[in-house]
Design an enzyme around this catalytic site. Structure first.
Site, short mmCIF file in Angstrom:
data_model
loop_
_atom_site.label_atom_id
_atom_site.label_comp_id
_atom_site.label_asym_id
_atom_site.label_seq_id
_atom_site.Cartn_x
_atom_site.Cartn_y
_atom_site.Cartn_z
N GLU A 126 -6.43 7.43 -5.79
CA GLU A 126 -6.16 7.73 -7.15
C GLU A 126 -6.59 9.00 -7.83
O GLU A 126 -7.25 8.91 -8.75
CB GLU A 126 -6.27 6.41 -8.06
CG GLU A 126 -5.37 5.33 -7.51
CD GLU A 126 -5.48 4.00 -8.43
OE1 GLU A 126 -6.15 4.00 -9.21
OE2 GLU A 126 -4.41 3.17 -8.34
N GLU B 284 -1.84 -0.71 -2.84
CA GLU B 284 -2.41 -1.86 -3.44
C GLU B 284 -1.10 -2.50 -4.18
O GLU B 284 -0.53 -1.84 -4.97
CB GLU B 284 -3.55 -1.46 -4.56
CG GLU B 284 -4.43 -0.41 -3.86
CD GLU B 284 -5.48 0.16 -4.64
OE1 GLU B 284 -5.39 -0.23 -5.81
OE2 GLU B 284 -6.16 0.91 -4.35
#
Ligand code: GLA
Ligand code: ZN
Length: 715
Positions: free
Chosen positions: A182, A353
């Site tokens: 991220e 995710e």
């Protein structure tokens, strides 16, 4: 047992990678291909053996295999364990974990750990920390506190990635890599440190060549900002007044390049040492960011995103809002993220995710309702996902994310969604290769432009104007047509779409304008809104009547523009857009037609009688200017009517709160109908259809339970 053999998994992956347009990797070629038993989807979990007592690893792997899990993603935060001191590596524990997983036929995606450097590293090299937009040095102790430009940090990140790659390149369980974690997350996704300043200066030198060009491009004569040496150029940190808009916009571009090249250094190593593995990276799944995600993903094999719809709900509540996030309902925001993920590389994407339970760091989001986790899984598939990993396998009993629930609770009992996830895996595998490899086709596109997003953030014009809100509200207004939406950018081809929607395209280069001109001339329908073409790519205001380079295509000029604070003018619609009078929101462009016809006018205030929405025939196509900021409800009606004018027909009419997408393979077409509400819904079907999940046939109508899903194929 639902577990699949490694051979089955690998042979399925060949088809999967083929569908993603990827080269066939060696590990797949070695096992050959058997389509009869192949799996065409990755169904995994994010797993943290580093946070789990080793005595439980065997049980984990066994339970995962029983649950039908095909793969894990591991190690992305385990730097301190893998390199306990500089240059001293310990992969024995990871090897043991991967061996155990392999024995249970669980494949492995390895994460490189550069999102969380260990304390020895930040203590030894204190310069690697990020400086935020206030000029504050971040402190080590959390994660994502490092600078993307810093050469030392790049070197150390490449070193650990290299050692991991050397150690695991040939391990038969390893199928691919996630670089870092991220990039776009963190309290400040951009760094403003001295290394970044030097990097910015070097990047500007290449971009502009001469200081003369740079000075002219930014208009540095204003406030005596003329630069006579590259080293004088600052970064946009607090400086007594707002920064130069051209400098600030270029800084956003530089930070994207810095992050993408940071990733690129690890990518080169992985390509060299692991030519048979795929490589990707993951991000929070929204396009509206301070780092250009198109740049980040440009060279990886496919896009991976993280998706936490229930977490949004908590955020909304916290902000005292209900129902709408960024001008749309949460399922719409998620749909847009998925469409963006698929559109970036025009390939199937992976959910790296996915929320599986209550989520949150300090507070909990609500427990997903029964059926919702399954629904979210199908929503990703509906938009073109090739796999999904649930976050996370177990739930940590320590650390900052103890509240982030996985498939196992703290006491390792099964979470409320455990059986639902297992059931969903079973269903997905049973859907078969043709469905799972089917295509998503879009007739319309939302044009999402980072330059415009950033330039509006720098100078919003109206304090409530946010590009992300506008883009999301427009996406939400477009989607009831269920015509398939790609989220595209300046480099994408326009001609494949019947309509292109480009709200608030504030920064517009002459080159982009020409691309749009050719698109409309050739028969496309281009729909834009207020603040169109105001700025050049240097972030200077165009020295032309607005909308600048597109005035001919739109057939209008902007006579005046008005931020609205009080007394919002009303908008009255003509016959083509028939509907009740609407109130203008935060902005009104007052239009004067040259060749366009008027679709709506202002009906109150000082501009009463002036054009608010226009349509221009240009070449074989049409260009629509929506000058007034409309409430999402009115916008949905208007964009729906405009889409219909472009000859785009809804596939099926479904009630609000029900989402519809289409996936196709040759002459086969599946309608994915997703009920995002807790209450049952009924949809009408013109002909008989069969549900691919249950085999049940429907004629005339079909009932959808709360959070229910149908995959309908005509019979
Ligand atoms: C993100 C990160 C994960 C984890 C989850 C839950 O998406 O990638 O490491 O932090 O959120 O917070
Ligand atoms: Zn920096």
């Amino acid at each position: 047992m639902i577990g699949i053999s490694r051979r089955e998994f690998l042979s399925g992956s060949v088809a999967l990678l083929g569908a993603a347009g990827m080269k066939m990797p060696l590990w797949a070629r070695l096992v050959g291909r058997d389509t009869a038993t192949s799996q065409h989807i990755l169904l995994g979990v994010d797993y943290y053996p580093d946070q789990t007592p080793e005595s439980l690893w065997e049980e984990d792997a066994r339970m995962m295999a029983e649950a039908g899990i095909t793969n894990v993603r591991i190690a992305e935060f385990a730097w301190a364990l893998m390199e306990p001191s500089e240059g001293k590596y310990d992969f024995a524990w990871l090897q043991r974990s991967i061996d155990i997983l392999h024995r249970s036929k669980i494949a492995v995606i390895l994460g490189t750990p550069s999102a969380a450097p260990p304390p020895w590293l930040s203590a030894k090299y204190p310069d690697i920390v990020e400086v935020d937009e206030h000029g504050e040095k971040l402190r080590p102790g959390g994660r994502r506190f490092t600078c993307p430009t810093n050469a030392t940090y790049r070197r150390l990140s490449v070193n650990i990635a290299t050692e991991m790659a050397r150690r695991f390149a040939e391990h038969p369980a390893v199928i691919g890599w996630q670089i870092d974690n991220e990039f776009t997350l963190g309290s400040s996704p951009r760094c403003y440190c001295d290394f970044c300043r030097a990097g910015f200066q070097a990047w500007l030198r290449v971009k502009y060549g001469t200081l003369e060009k740079l000075n002219e491009s930014w208009g540095t004569v204003f406030w005596s900002q003329h630069y006579s040496d590259w080293a004088q150029i600052p970064v946009p940190l607090p400086s007594g007044a707002d920064p130069n808009p051209g400098l600030a916009l270029d800084y956003g571009r530089y930070q994207s390049v810095a992050n993408a090249t940071f990733l690129g250094e690890q990518l080169s190593v992985l390509r060299k040492l692991c030519p048979h593995h795929f490589v990707t990276t993951n991000n929070v799944g929204a396009p509206y960011d301070e780092i250009d995600e198109r740049e980040l993903y440009a060279k990886v094999d496919f896009v991976a995103f993280d998706n936490y719809p229930g977490f949004f709900e908590m955020l909304l509540h916290q902000q005292g809002k209900t129902g709408s996030l960024l001008g749309a309902e949460i399922p719409t925001v998620v749909a847009m993220q998925h469409d963006f993920a698929r559109s970036i590389l025009r390939k199937p994407f992976l959910i790296m995710e996915e929320q599986s339970g209550k989520a949150g760091q300090r507070t909990f989001s609500p427990q997903p309702e029964k059926g919702q986790v399954r629904l979210w899984t199908y929503q990703a598939i509906a938009h073109g996902a090739m796999g999904i990993n649930f976050f996370r396998w177990d739930t940590a009993t320590f650390g900052a994310e103890e509240y982030w629930h996985g498939m196992l609770n703290h006491d390792r009992s099964k979470s409320p969604a455990f059986d639902e996830i297992v059931q969903t895996f079973r269903e997905l595998k049973a859907l078969g290769p043709e469905f799972l490899n089917s295509e998503y086709e879009a007739e319309t596109a939302l044009y999402f432009d980072y330059d415009s997003a950033w330039a509006i953030k720098i100078q919003p014009g109206h304090y409530s104007l946010r590009y992300a809100d506008q883009a999301t509200a427009w996406y939400g207004a477009m989607s009831p047509g269920h015509t398939g939406i790609d989220v595209i950018g300046p480099r994408d081809e326009l001609s494949r779409y019947k309509t292109v929607f480009a709200p608030v395209l504030y920064v517009l280069s002459e080159e982009q304008a020409e691309k749009i001109r050719q698109y409309v001339r050739g028969g496309g329908m281009f729909v834009s809104s207020f603040r169109l073409g105001v700025k050049t790519e240097s972030s200077q205001i165009v020295r032309k009547p607005l909308p600048g380079y597109l005035a001919d295509v739109m057939g209008v000029t902007v006579e005046d523009y008005a931020p609205i604070y009080a007394q919002a003018p009303h908008v009255q619609f003509g016959s083509e857009l028939a509907g009740p009078e609407a109130e203008c929101g935060i902005w009104a462009d007052i239009l004067k037609t040259s060749s366009a016809s008027v679709l709506a006018s202002y009906s109150s205030g000082s501009h009463a009688g002036k054009a608010a929405i226009t349509m221009n025939q240009f070449g074989k196509g049409k260009a629509v200017y929506v000058g007034a900021d409309l409430h999402p409800r009115d916008l949905a009606r208007v964009l729906g009517q405009i889409t219909a004018m472009a000859g785009v027909k809804p596939v099926l009419n479904v009630p609000p709160g029900v989402e519809l997408t289409v996936r196709m393979s040759g002459s086969r077409r599946w309608l994915l109908v997703l009920n995002h509400q807790g209450e049952a819904q009924s949809i009408s079907l013109p002909t008989g259809h069969k549900d691919a999940i249950t085999g049940k046939t429907y004629s005339g109508s079909a009932d959808l339970p709360g959070y229910g899903v149908l995959i309908l194929e005509k019979v």
